[in-house]
Design an enzyme around this catalytic site. Structure first.
Site, PDB file in Angstrom:
ATOM      1  N   CYS A  75      -0.625   4.114   2.083  1.00 43.69           N
ATOM      2  CA  CYS A  75      -0.418   4.004   3.532  1.00 43.69           C
ATOM      3  C   CYS A  75       1.033   4.271   3.900  1.00 43.69           C
ATOM      4  O   CYS A  75       1.315   4.911   4.910  1.00 43.69           O
ATOM      5  CB  CYS A  75      -0.755   2.593   4.023  1.00 43.69           C
ATOM      6  SG  CYS A  75      -2.180   1.865   3.265  1.00 43.69           S
ATOM      7  N   ASP A  76       1.967   3.750   3.112  1.00 41.39           N
ATOM      8  CA  ASP A  76       3.364   3.692   3.552  1.00 41.39           C
ATOM      9  C   ASP A  76       4.331   4.546   2.737  1.00 41.39           C
ATOM     10  O   ASP A  76       5.498   4.674   3.112  1.00 41.39           O
ATOM     11  CB  ASP A  76       3.851   2.230   3.507  1.00 41.39           C
ATOM     12  CG  ASP A  76       3.025   1.344   4.429  1.00 41.39           C
ATOM     13  OD1 ASP A  76       2.564   1.851   5.459  1.00 41.39           O
ATOM     14  OD2 ASP A  76       2.839   0.165   4.107  1.00 41.39           O
TER      15      ASP A  76
ATOM     16  N   CYS B 199       0.814  -1.214   0.000  1.00 47.37           N
ATOM     17  CA  CYS B 199       0.000   0.000   0.000  1.00 47.37           C
ATOM     18  C   CYS B 199       0.852   1.270   0.000  1.00 47.37           C
ATOM     19  O   CYS B 199       1.343   1.693   1.054  1.00 47.37           O
ATOM     20  CB  CYS B 199      -0.932  -0.005   1.206  1.00 47.37           C
ATOM     21  SG  CYS B 199      -1.974   1.457   1.286  1.00 47.37           S
TER      22      CYS B 199
END
Ligand code: NAP
Length: 312
Positions: A139-140, A136
């Site tokens: 997200c990261d 992701c």
């Protein structure tokens, strides 16, 4: 332990589940949604959604799902957290069980979506989530500011991840096992034209390499045409090679194909072999897999459930 008999239980809060909730809610069926570990589903992990009709400027994936949730709530949807572990569809009302609770429902809409597929190579699991391997970018990605990263895959997801990562990272190497991208032309063109993205064609990723502290320091790759192996230094490895449908708890009760996707009854997109039990979204669709098609299937399943309940 056992609770009231629900008119309709919807499993999952992605586009299909929430759309089914809006429709069954408006039909006064007071739907209960059981939501799993990723409320809002896959779109909460994407950045801009440019192709959902009605948003000419695009819309943030998280915001789109939040809007759908508010809309479902407005029409009386109730939400409970839990992972359905087993079901009994042999008699009505149907039974659904989590680790701690049992539910009974006259009709069920399964919209459990799909989860990211992993490569299954050495180092991937060991460094997954926090040590350099992730599925992701939204997200990261920000953790890899000014670093070199790789994205693995050649579909729309891989291109989207690679393009998103250019906002933070110094260089993004896209590793694809073939010599053409599977992605749509517009995404492929953007990827190939981006100055920060380099594509390694015909290349397999064989291992994620760790540094002394157990964090990713690179990947071992192999050129599939020449057979030559080499190491590519990178701090982040973003795996974007498709998805696996979340159908395991239902596999004994309902028909699935060899990849685990639900097979709806012939002639219908959402009906299963069990009357009153419907499937909708990515758990039953390996072809289109779009937010709008998932929403459409959620709508169909809700209308079918409503008609079926009215007949009972
Ligand atoms: P996908 O289209 O199935 O692509 C998966 C990619 O991963 C393919 O390029 C495949 O290679 C590669 N791959 C699969 N297994 C692999 C392995 N073991 N090792 C190395 N590579 C592997 O999946 P997706 O990109 O997640 O897209 C899924 C659906 O969502 C598609 O319909 C897509 O259009 C849609 N989507 C749309 C958007 C958007 O419109 N913004 C964004 C994301 C996704 P091969 O090409 O060789 O098979």
């Amino acid at each position: 332990m056992s609770s009231a008999i629900e008119n309709v239980i919807i499993i999952g809060t992605g586009c299909s589940g929430l759309t089914a909730a809006i429709y069954t809610g408006r039909a006064n069926l007071e739907p209960l949604i059981i939501e799993g570990s990723l409320p809002g589903g896959q779109l909460t992990q994407t950045s801009e959604v440019e192709n959902f009709p009605g948003f000419p400027e695009g819309i943030d994936g998280f915001m789109l799902m939040d809007n759908l949730r508010k809309q479902a709530t407005k029409f009386g949807t109730r939400f409970e957290q839990g992972l359905i572990e087993s079901v009994d569809f042999s008699q009505s009302p149907y039974t659904l069980k989590t680790a701690s609770k049992e539910y009974k429902a006259k009709s069920v809409i399964i919209s459990t979506g799909a989860s990211p597929r992993l490569l299954g190579i050495p180092g991937e699991k060991e460094m997954f989530g926090g040590k350099g391997v992730t599925t992701c970018a939204t997200c990261d990605g920000a953790f890899y500011r000014n670093m070199d990263v790789t994205v693995i895959g050649g579909g729309d997801s891989a291109c989207e991840e690679a393009l998103f990562l250019t906002r933070f990272c110094s260089k993004v190497t896209l590793i694809h096992r073939r010599d053409t991208l599977r992605a749509s032309k517009i995404m492929a063109d953007r990827t190939l034209e981006h100055e920060k993205i380099e594509v390694l064609w015909d290349t397999a990723t064989e291992e994620v390499l760790a540094d002394e502290e157990g964090f990713a320091r690179g990947v071992k790759i192999k050129n599939l045409k020449t057979g030559e192996s080499s190491e590519l230094p990178c701090k982040g490895v973003f795996v974007a090679i498709g998805h696996i449908p979340n159908t395991a708890p239902f596999a004994e009760a309902l028909e699935t194909d060899e990849n685990g996707y639900f097979i709806p009854k012939s002639g219908s997109a959402v009906q299963t072999s069990v009357p009153g039990v419907y499937v909708a979204g990515d758990c039953a669709d390996h072809v289109y897999r779009q937010a709008i098609t998932a929403a459409g299937l959620g709508c169909q399943s809700a209308i079918e459930a409503e008609r079926w309940l009215a007949e009972q």
